[in-house]
Every structure is written in C-alpha cells, then in structure tokens.
Write a protein that holds these residues in place. Sequence first.
Motif, PDB file in Angstrom:
ATOM      1  N   TYR A 152       0.868  -1.175   0.000  1.00  0.00           N
ATOM      2  CA  TYR A 152       0.000   0.000   0.000  1.00  0.00           C
ATOM      3  C   TYR A 152       0.904   1.223   0.000  1.00  0.00           C
ATOM      4  O   TYR A 152       2.136   1.102   0.028  1.00  0.00           O
ATOM      5  CB  TYR A 152      -1.014  -0.020   1.147  1.00  0.00           C
ATOM      6  CG  TYR A 152      -0.450   0.119   2.528  1.00  0.00           C
ATOM      7  CD1 TYR A 152      -0.373   1.359   3.152  1.00  0.00           C
ATOM      8  CD2 TYR A 152       0.000  -0.994   3.232  1.00  0.00           C
ATOM      9  CE1 TYR A 152       0.141   1.483   4.439  1.00  0.00           C
ATOM     10  CE2 TYR A 152       0.512  -0.873   4.511  1.00  0.00           C
ATOM     11  CZ  TYR A 152       0.583   0.370   5.105  1.00  0.00           C
ATOM     12  OH  TYR A 152       1.090   0.491   6.370  1.00  0.00           O
ATOM     13  N   SER A 185      -6.477  -2.996  -7.145  1.00  0.00           N
ATOM     14  CA  SER A 185      -6.428  -2.613  -5.738  1.00  0.00           C
ATOM     15  C   SER A 185      -7.700  -3.040  -5.032  1.00  0.00           C
ATOM     16  O   SER A 185      -8.721  -3.292  -5.669  1.00  0.00           O
ATOM     17  CB  SER A 185      -6.231  -1.105  -5.594  1.00  0.00           C
ATOM     18  OG  SER A 185      -7.383  -0.408  -6.012  1.00  0.00           O
ATOM     19  N   PHE A 224      -2.426  -2.763  -3.212  1.00  0.00           N
ATOM     20  CA  PHE A 224      -2.236  -2.932  -4.652  1.00  0.00           C
ATOM     21  C   PHE A 224      -1.560  -4.263  -4.942  1.00  0.00           C
ATOM     22  O   PHE A 224      -0.761  -4.764  -4.154  1.00  0.00           O
ATOM     23  CB  PHE A 224      -1.361  -1.787  -5.199  1.00  0.00           C
ATOM     24  CG  PHE A 224      -2.042  -0.464  -5.148  1.00  0.00           C
ATOM     25  CD1 PHE A 224      -2.798  -0.012  -6.212  1.00  0.00           C
ATOM     26  CD2 PHE A 224      -1.946   0.331  -4.019  1.00  0.00           C
ATOM     27  CE1 PHE A 224      -3.448   1.206  -6.159  1.00  0.00           C
ATOM     28  CE2 PHE A 224      -2.588   1.558  -3.954  1.00  0.00           C
ATOM     29  CZ  PHE A 224      -3.339   1.996  -5.028  1.00  0.00           C
TER      30      PHE A 224
END
Length: 97
Positions: free
Chosen positions: A12, A48, A65
């Motif tokens: 992230y 995501s 992600f």
Amino acid sequence: MLAVIRLGEGAYGVPISREIEQETGRDVAFGTVYSTLERLQKKGLLRSNLGDATPERGGRAKRYFRVTSTGLRTVRETKQSLIRLWRGLRELEGGAA
C-alpha cells in the motif's frame, strides 16, 4: 510496479514509497506515488482493494495494490528490452557505467 511485486500482500502507499526511497536513494512524494498507482491501475497493470479500517488511521482503510497478469507480462517485457539495450553499450561494460 517492482515495488508492488517486492512487497506482495503488504503493498500500500506508505510501504511502496519507502521501498522506492530505500532502493533508489531518492525522496518520493506520496502524491506522485498515488497518482502513478492510479494511472497503472487504469491501464490494467495493477488492481487494488480496500483493507479493513484501522484506528491508527482514524478509521480509514488502506488501499492495497497487486500486479495483474498483464502487469507481470509488461514487467518481464520491459526487463528484456532493457537487457537488449544494455548489451548495445559496449563502452559501459566492465564497470564504467
């Protein structure tokens, strides 16, 4: 994308930024990282999902992600292209680069 691949499940914004900074030795603005992640997602190279909200973040969720199969293929193709380009630079081989 390489930072996302390296981080795996924990990819992230903050760790992605740190990974880039540690490996390149350059400061990275969060805004730049997030805009790049969004652009890569629009191209279908990343996906995501939102994690659970956490008290440390004031109840906000982290957006995690991961690289798509198209993204992995693109990374591999880019690597091969760079290898071919480096092979053409004879004068830089042997430590002069």
